[in-house]
Design a protein around this motif. Structure first.
Motif, PDB file in Angstrom:
ATOM      1  N   ILE A  59      -0.795  15.550  -2.248  1.00  0.00           N
ATOM      2  CA  ILE A  59      -0.078  16.316  -3.433  1.00  0.00           C
ATOM      3  C   ILE A  59      -0.183  18.005  -2.975  1.00  0.00           C
ATOM      4  O   ILE A  59      -1.344  18.285  -2.491  1.00  0.00           O
ATOM      5  N   TYR A  60       0.740  18.433  -2.994  1.00  0.00           N
ATOM      6  CA  TYR A  60       0.692  19.960  -2.952  1.00  0.00           C
ATOM      7  C   TYR A  60       1.779  20.729  -3.844  1.00  0.00           C
ATOM      8  O   TYR A  60       2.949  20.519  -3.889  1.00  0.00           O
ATOM      9  N   ARG A  61       1.072  21.618  -4.502  1.00  0.00           N
ATOM     10  CA  ARG A  61       2.048  22.404  -5.497  1.00  0.00           C
ATOM     11  C   ARG A  61       2.940  21.447  -6.248  1.00  0.00           C
ATOM     12  O   ARG A  61       3.942  21.827  -6.647  1.00  0.00           O
ATOM     13  N   GLY A  62       2.279  20.418  -7.013  1.00  0.00           N
ATOM     14  CA  GLY A  62       2.952  19.537  -7.636  1.00  0.00           C
ATOM     15  C   GLY A  62       4.210  18.568  -6.989  1.00  0.00           C
ATOM     16  O   GLY A  62       4.549  17.585  -7.602  1.00  0.00           O
ATOM     17  N   SER A  63       4.209  18.665  -5.751  1.00  0.00           N
ATOM     18  CA  SER A  63       5.075  17.863  -5.019  1.00  0.00           C
ATOM     19  C   SER A  63       4.227  16.436  -4.145  1.00  0.00           C
ATOM     20  O   SER A  63       3.083  16.892  -3.840  1.00  0.00           O
ATOM     21  N   VAL A  64       4.531  15.390  -4.584  1.00  0.00           N
ATOM     22  CA  VAL A  64       3.911  14.248  -3.998  1.00  0.00           C
ATOM     23  C   VAL A  64       4.627  13.591  -2.753  1.00  0.00           C
ATOM     24  O   VAL A  64       5.782  13.346  -2.847  1.00  0.00           O
ATOM     25  N   LEU A  65       3.792  13.541  -1.847  1.00  0.00           N
ATOM     26  CA  LEU A  65       4.232  12.691  -0.662  1.00  0.00           C
ATOM     27  C   LEU A  65       3.346  11.818  -0.563  1.00  0.00           C
ATOM     28  O   LEU A  65       2.213  12.024   0.018  1.00  0.00           O
ATOM     29  N   PHE A  66       3.851  10.657   0.060  1.00  0.00           N
ATOM     30  CA  PHE A  66       3.113   9.379   0.558  1.00  0.00           C
ATOM     31  C   PHE A  66       3.290   9.293   2.097  1.00  0.00           C
ATOM     32  O   PHE A  66       4.338   9.473   2.364  1.00  0.00           O
ATOM     33  N   LEU A  67       2.363   8.947   2.895  1.00  0.00           N
ATOM     34  CA  LEU A  67       2.287   8.418   4.324  1.00  0.00           C
ATOM     35  C   LEU A  67       2.081   7.165   4.370  1.00  0.00           C
ATOM     36  O   LEU A  67       1.019   6.620   4.135  1.00  0.00           O
ATOM     37  N   GLU A  68       2.786   6.383   5.092  1.00  0.00           N
ATOM     38  CA  GLU A  68       2.742   4.909   5.455  1.00  0.00           C
ATOM     39  C   GLU A  68       2.362   5.124   6.859  1.00  0.00           C
ATOM     40  O   GLU A  68       3.235   5.334   7.708  1.00  0.00           O
ATOM     41  N   VAL A  69       1.113   4.672   7.228  1.00  0.00           N
ATOM     42  CA  VAL A  69       0.602   4.730   8.585  1.00  0.00           C
ATOM     43  C   VAL A  69       0.984   3.250   9.321  1.00  0.00           C
ATOM     44  O   VAL A  69       0.765   2.295   8.932  1.00  0.00           O
ATOM     45  N   LYS A  70       1.623   3.474  10.448  1.00  0.00           N
ATOM     46  CA  LYS A  70       2.166   2.357  11.208  1.00  0.00           C
ATOM     47  C   LYS A  70       1.809   2.378  12.726  1.00  0.00           C
ATOM     48  O   LYS A  70       1.966   3.500  13.061  1.00  0.00           O
ATOM     49  N   SER A  71       1.117   1.547  13.239  1.00  0.00           N
ATOM     50  CA  SER A  71       1.227   1.705  14.789  1.00  0.00           C
ATOM     51  C   SER A  71       2.513   1.863  15.400  1.00  0.00           C
ATOM     52  O   SER A  71       3.499   1.500  14.724  1.00  0.00           O
ATOM     53  N   LEU A  72       2.755   2.227  16.931  1.00  0.00           N
ATOM     54  CA  LEU A  72       3.797   2.386  17.458  1.00  0.00           C
ATOM     55  C   LEU A  72       4.592   1.041  17.263  1.00  0.00           C
ATOM     56  O   LEU A  72       5.705   0.989  17.298  1.00  0.00           O
ATOM     57  N   LYS A  73       3.993  -0.135  17.240  1.00  0.00           N
ATOM     58  CA  LYS A  73       4.688  -1.366  17.182  1.00  0.00           C
ATOM     59  C   LYS A  73       4.739  -2.073  15.756  1.00  0.00           C
ATOM     60  O   LYS A  73       5.164  -2.924  15.407  1.00  0.00           O
ATOM     61  N   GLY A  74       4.231  -1.198  14.701  1.00  0.00           N
ATOM     62  CA  GLY A  74       4.179  -1.626  13.383  1.00  0.00           C
ATOM     63  C   GLY A  74       5.425  -1.619  12.816  1.00  0.00           C
ATOM     64  O   GLY A  74       6.193  -1.084  12.931  1.00  0.00           O
ATOM     65  N   ARG A  75       5.367  -2.662  11.751  1.00  0.00           N
ATOM     66  CA  ARG A  75       6.751  -2.902  10.978  1.00  0.00           C
ATOM     67  C   ARG A  75       6.339  -2.834   9.528  1.00  0.00           C
ATOM     68  O   ARG A  75       5.059  -3.329   9.142  1.00  0.00           O
ATOM     69  N   LEU A  76       7.164  -2.402   8.727  1.00  0.00           N
ATOM     70  CA  LEU A  76       6.871  -2.665   7.154  1.00  0.00           C
ATOM     71  C   LEU A  76       6.863  -4.152   6.652  1.00  0.00           C
ATOM     72  O   LEU A  76       7.657  -4.920   7.221  1.00  0.00           O
TER      73      LEU A  76
END
Length: 119
Positions: A59-76
C-alpha cells in the motif's frame, strides 16, 4: 497449494529487498496462505480466508497493489486465476513477479519511489 523451494527463496529475496528499498509511507506484508493440513484449512476458511490471495500486499498513498510471487517455471493455480479478477474488480492491482527486478518495475510503475534498485 504447495510452494516450490525456488519460490520460497525468491519470496525471501523480495522481502529483503522491500525492507531495504521501502520509502516512508509505504506498507507491505507477506500473506501466508499455505495449506497446513485439513484442520488448519478449515479454521482459515471459517475465519474468512480465501484461497488464491496473492503473496504480498503493498500500500502506498492509498493505492493497493498485490504481488503474486512465482518461480520462473511457476504457474497460477485455479484459485489464483479466480481471485485476481475479483481483486482487480475491487479496485486493487495484481502483478505476477518472477524476480526482484519485476518487483522494482511493478512498484515503480505504480508510483512508489523506492530507495534502492535491485543489485
Amino acid at each position: 497449494m504447495k510452494r516450490s523451494r525456488a519460490e520460497d527463496i525468491l519470496h525471501t529475496s523480495i522481502a529483503k529487498y522491500l525492507a531495504l528499498a521501502e520509502p516512508e509511507g509505504f506498507f507491505w506484508t507477506s500473506i501466508e496462505n499455505r495449506r497446513n493440513g485439513r484442520n488448519e484449512g478449515g479454521r482459515r476458511k471459517n475465519r474468512g480466508c480465501k484461497a488464491g490471495v496473492p503473496d504480498i500486499l503493498t500500500i502506498y498513498r492509498g493505492s493497493v497493489l498485490f504481488l503474486e510471487v512465482k518461480s520462473l517455471k511457476g504457474r497460477l493455480q485455479p484459485s489464483q486465476k479466480e481471485r485476481i479478477p475479483e481483486i482487480n474488480n475491487a479496485g486493487a492491482g495484481v502483478v505476477i513477479v518472477k524476480s526482484v527486478e519485476d518487483v522494482f518495475h511493478a512498484l515503480t510503475r505504480a508510483g512508489v519511489p523506492l530507495r534502492a534498485t535491485p543489485a
